[in-house]
Scaffold this active site. Structure first.
Site, PDB file in Angstrom:
ATOM      1  N   CYS A  88       0.874  -1.179   0.000  1.00  0.00           N
ATOM      2  CA  CYS A  88       0.000   0.000   0.000  1.00  0.00           C
ATOM      3  C   CYS A  88       0.908   1.226   0.000  1.00  0.00           C
ATOM      4  O   CYS A  88       2.030   1.168  -0.490  1.00  0.00           O
ATOM      5  CB  CYS A  88      -0.963  -0.024   1.193  1.00  0.00           C
ATOM      6  SG  CYS A  88      -0.159   0.078   2.801  1.00  0.00           S
ATOM      7  N   ARG A  89       0.458   2.318   0.583  1.00  0.00           N
ATOM      8  CA  ARG A  89       1.280   3.531   0.604  1.00  0.00           C
ATOM      9  C   ARG A  89       2.454   3.380   1.561  1.00  0.00           C
ATOM     10  O   ARG A  89       3.595   3.612   1.212  1.00  0.00           O
ATOM     11  CB  ARG A  89       0.432   4.761   0.957  1.00  0.00           C
ATOM     12  CG  ARG A  89       1.214   6.077   0.858  1.00  0.00           C
ATOM     13  CD  ARG A  89       0.327   7.289   1.072  1.00  0.00           C
ATOM     14  NE  ARG A  89      -0.514   7.191   2.249  1.00  0.00           N
ATOM     15  CZ  ARG A  89      -0.113   7.472   3.490  1.00  0.00           C
ATOM     16  NH1 ARG A  89       1.112   7.859   3.729  1.00  0.00           N
ATOM     17  NH2 ARG A  89      -0.948   7.374   4.502  1.00  0.00           N
TER      18      ARG A  89
END
Length: 93
Positions: free
Chosen positions: A53-54
């Site tokens: 993800c981020r």
């Protein structure tokens, strides 16, 4: 001759985040989307999954959910795409 990839790269970010760039060859399955559970159920539980993800927090939650659903080989990219970018690795838009 066709070869089936044993590893599958999954980006669990939102489509808006993905539009800013993602790892080459990644499949987007939005962890925050209402269909996440159904989408992962459609995947082959025998493959190896590499999630990101981020920064890593959604990845941990997505990996936990996949493991509870019966996936045995789920790995996480430490630091997410933020760490990937900081290391100068390629992304595609």
């Amino acid at each position: 001759m066709t070869t089936k990839k044993k590893n599958m790269l999954i980006d669990v970010r939102t489509p808006e985040e993905v539009s800013e760039g993602q790892l080459p060859g990644a499949l987007n399955i939005n962890f925050l989307g209402e269909n996440f559970s159904q989408e992962i159920e459609a995947l082959n539980k025998n493959k190896t999954y590499l999630l990101y993800c981020r920064s890593g927090s959604r990845t941990r939650k997505a990996a936990d959910q996949m493991q509870k659903a019966g996936f045995k080989k789920v790995y996480m990219l430490e630091g997410g795409i933020t760490a990937w970018n900081a290391a100068g690795k390629p992304v595609e838009k």
